[in-house]
Design an enzyme around this catalytic site. Sequence first.
Site, PDB file in Angstrom:
ATOM      1  N   ASP A 183     -21.205 -40.760   9.158  1.00  0.00           N
ATOM      2  CA  ASP A 183     -21.427 -40.037  10.414  1.00  0.00           C
ATOM      3  C   ASP A 183     -22.547 -40.717  11.185  1.00  0.00           C
ATOM      4  O   ASP A 183     -23.503 -41.225  10.582  1.00  0.00           O
ATOM      5  CB  ASP A 183     -21.784 -38.570  10.143  1.00  0.00           C
ATOM      6  CG  ASP A 183     -21.548 -37.683  11.353  1.00  0.00           C
ATOM      7  OD1 ASP A 183     -20.571 -36.915  11.356  1.00  0.00           O
ATOM      8  OD2 ASP A 183     -22.343 -37.779  12.311  1.00  0.00           O
ATOM      9  N   PHE A 195      -3.684 -29.392   7.533  1.00  0.00           N
ATOM     10  CA  PHE A 195      -3.174 -28.034   7.775  1.00  0.00           C
ATOM     11  C   PHE A 195      -4.165 -27.034   7.181  1.00  0.00           C
ATOM     12  O   PHE A 195      -3.836 -26.237   6.306  1.00  0.00           O
ATOM     13  CB  PHE A 195      -1.785 -27.867   7.155  1.00  0.00           C
ATOM     14  CG  PHE A 195      -0.739 -28.767   7.747  1.00  0.00           C
ATOM     15  CD1 PHE A 195      -0.081 -28.436   8.920  1.00  0.00           C
ATOM     16  CD2 PHE A 195      -0.432 -29.976   7.142  1.00  0.00           C
ATOM     17  CE1 PHE A 195       0.870 -29.272   9.474  1.00  0.00           C
ATOM     18  CE2 PHE A 195       0.524 -30.821   7.681  1.00  0.00           C
ATOM     19  CZ  PHE A 195       1.183 -30.473   8.853  1.00  0.00           C
ATOM     20  N   LEU A 196      -5.398 -27.114   7.650  1.00  0.00           N
ATOM     21  CA  LEU A 196      -6.483 -26.298   7.101  1.00  0.00           C
ATOM     22  C   LEU A 196      -6.763 -25.117   8.015  1.00  0.00           C
ATOM     23  O   LEU A 196      -6.999 -25.292   9.212  1.00  0.00           O
ATOM     24  CB  LEU A 196      -7.753 -27.136   6.947  1.00  0.00           C
ATOM     25  CG  LEU A 196      -7.637 -28.425   6.134  1.00  0.00           C
ATOM     26  CD1 LEU A 196      -8.975 -29.159   6.102  1.00  0.00           C
ATOM     27  CD2 LEU A 196      -7.154 -28.133   4.708  1.00  0.00           C
ATOM     28  N   ASN A 206       1.542 -25.768  14.779  1.00  0.00           N
ATOM     29  CA  ASN A 206       0.534 -24.935  15.436  1.00  0.00           C
ATOM     30  C   ASN A 206       1.071 -24.283  16.706  1.00  0.00           C
ATOM     31  O   ASN A 206       0.756 -23.124  17.008  1.00  0.00           O
ATOM     32  CB  ASN A 206      -0.712 -25.760  15.758  1.00  0.00           C
ATOM     33  CG  ASN A 206      -1.661 -25.848  14.571  1.00  0.00           C
ATOM     34  OD1 ASN A 206      -1.396 -25.280  13.514  1.00  0.00           O
ATOM     35  ND2 ASN A 206      -2.748 -26.560  14.743  1.00  0.00           N
ATOM     36  N   PHE A 232       1.437 -13.535  11.158  1.00  0.00           N
ATOM     37  CA  PHE A 232       1.257 -13.865  12.574  1.00  0.00           C
ATOM     38  C   PHE A 232       1.981 -12.894  13.503  1.00  0.00           C
ATOM     39  O   PHE A 232       2.377 -13.256  14.607  1.00  0.00           O
ATOM     40  CB  PHE A 232       1.702 -15.309  12.859  1.00  0.00           C
ATOM     41  CG  PHE A 232       0.803 -16.337  12.220  1.00  0.00           C
ATOM     42  CD1 PHE A 232      -0.313 -16.804  12.885  1.00  0.00           C
ATOM     43  CD2 PHE A 232       1.061 -16.808  10.950  1.00  0.00           C
ATOM     44  CE1 PHE A 232      -1.162 -17.732  12.291  1.00  0.00           C
ATOM     45  CE2 PHE A 232       0.229 -17.733  10.342  1.00  0.00           C
ATOM     46  CZ  PHE A 232      -0.882 -18.194  11.018  1.00  0.00           C
ATOM     47  N   GLY A 260      -3.263  -8.603  19.368  1.00  0.00           N
ATOM     48  CA  GLY A 260      -4.703  -8.554  19.595  1.00  0.00           C
ATOM     49  C   GLY A 260      -5.053  -9.133  20.953  1.00  0.00           C
ATOM     50  O   GLY A 260      -4.223  -9.185  21.860  1.00  0.00           O
ATOM     51  N   CYS A 317      -8.027 -25.253  17.120  1.00  0.00           N
ATOM     52  CA  CYS A 317      -6.691 -25.841  16.926  1.00  0.00           C
ATOM     53  C   CYS A 317      -5.648 -25.321  17.908  1.00  0.00           C
ATOM     54  O   CYS A 317      -5.116 -26.089  18.709  1.00  0.00           O
ATOM     55  CB  CYS A 317      -6.227 -25.597  15.492  1.00  0.00           C
ATOM     56  SG  CYS A 317      -7.208 -26.481  14.260  1.00  0.00           S
ATOM     57  N   LYS A 325      -6.088 -26.022  21.814  1.00  0.00           N
ATOM     58  CA  LYS A 325      -6.092 -27.458  22.094  1.00  0.00           C
ATOM     59  C   LYS A 325      -4.738 -28.095  21.783  1.00  0.00           C
ATOM     60  O   LYS A 325      -4.223 -28.916  22.557  1.00  0.00           O
ATOM     61  CB  LYS A 325      -7.199 -28.129  21.267  1.00  0.00           C
ATOM     62  CG  LYS A 325      -7.298 -29.636  21.432  1.00  0.00           C
ATOM     63  CD  LYS A 325      -8.553 -30.171  20.766  1.00  0.00           C
ATOM     64  CE  LYS A 325      -8.486 -30.081  19.257  1.00  0.00           C
ATOM     65  NZ  LYS A 325      -7.534 -31.051  18.661  1.00  0.00           N
ATOM     66  N   LYS A 385     -12.233 -15.970  14.739  1.00  0.00           N
ATOM     67  CA  LYS A 385     -11.531 -15.289  13.656  1.00  0.00           C
ATOM     68  C   LYS A 385     -12.545 -15.002  12.558  1.00  0.00           C
ATOM     69  O   LYS A 385     -13.643 -15.566  12.566  1.00  0.00           O
ATOM     70  CB  LYS A 385     -10.376 -16.140  13.127  1.00  0.00           C
ATOM     71  CG  LYS A 385     -10.819 -17.454  12.515  1.00  0.00           C
ATOM     72  CD  LYS A 385      -9.647 -18.266  11.973  1.00  0.00           C
ATOM     73  CE  LYS A 385      -9.165 -17.724  10.651  1.00  0.00           C
ATOM     74  NZ  LYS A 385      -8.178 -18.625   9.996  1.00  0.00           N
TER      75      LYS A 385
END
Length: 437
Positions: A30, A150-151, A209, A250, A254, A261, A264, A322
């Site tokens: 980094d 896919f986290l 997504n 899903f 709400g 994710c 975007k 979330k």
Amino acid sequence: MKITVVGTGYVGLVTGTCLAETGNDVLCVDIDAKKVEMMREGVVPIYEPHLDILFERNIKANRLNFTTSLDEGLTHGDIVFLALPTPEDEDGSADLSYVLNVSEEIGKKIKDYKVIVDKSTVPVGTAEKVQKTIAKYANCDFDVVSNPEFLREGFAVDDFLKPERIVVGSSSEKATALMKKLYSPFVRSGNPIIIMDEKSAELTKYAANSFLATKITFMNEIANYCELVGADVDKVRVGMGSDSRIGKRFLFPGIGYGGSCFPKDVKALHKSGKDADYDFKILDSVIEVNNHQKVILLPKIEKHFNNDLTRKNIAVWGLAFKPETDDIREAPSIYMMEGLLELGANLTVFDPEAMPNIKKRFGDKLTYASSMYSTLENVDALLICTEWSIFRTLNYQKLKDLMKSPVIFDGRNLYDVNEMNSEGIKYVSIGRKVVEI
């Protein structure tokens, strides 16, 4: 195996830590020297459940190390993950400048064969661009692989260690074999490593997504319609979800989706479609509905206060986009709070993890409470924006004693409508009848 991860944001840090957990020698790179030093001292720079335990364990075992030197990283790793930001550009496209700038540096610096892995969420054709950028300068063989993540924030460690599937986009047998070897410890239960071409792998992440965002948005549309005709969205949701073709997940209505994710990726896929002369009409609607949904409670709050929120005191529970994360990117709470502040309201807020990030954005425009109930002292209403577990069981008497009037605007449908009625609390939620007092 020797692994290098370039970028220690959310994806990079989880990837590096979890790969170290299965015995690999991981070096994370980094450019932020202060952040690197902090991580060397064992401090995790993000909040993600269970990450701190693995992080500390692998640093102590010397399987997880950090550097600011890309040269050191390229000398170390046989497989080099690019986990770099791809922020939304002004036109909705993904900004690939970080990815391509590092690719150029890699081309100038690599001295032997490497597998370069696009881990960031990137548009179709990015692997090809990375390949060409590196090839301009490289004097050795290399392969570029697409390996989308896919986290789910709040469950990222489990998602990485126990993936439902691993997608690898590669046209190289050598690179594919190395990727299969790397990921074999994570799929011992039989979940698949799916091999495909690079472009299909890149699109798989965007398609997944965008579909989930569409599912959420459709349920929000149903909820809004329920309010108009007197139906109960909770009953509709259960009825729909029992169909195995649809599934239960899903389908919770709400105040819209947020995070790093869904917003975007939906916009990026939409823009990629335009670039290919294809109009994603569904995604047009998803974007429009979600923007509206984020502030759908605002006119209801205005109506309750007879269109005058001047100096009204409102408590806000939940600031992160979330639960189980401190991430506030595109959080509906931000849009609601900005709207309420513009209308003259005073806001006292609480979130178990996201308060520091919200404070960086809003500063002294908000009052920051130390606990969920301390927000309620002498407030005129409570707004709920995030469904943290600690909010799910209310002390009704304490709430009524603290508030000027027991009024709740619930953007996540946490409570039973009939129970609110029996407790004498005005309760406004999404897609269900309003409890008046």
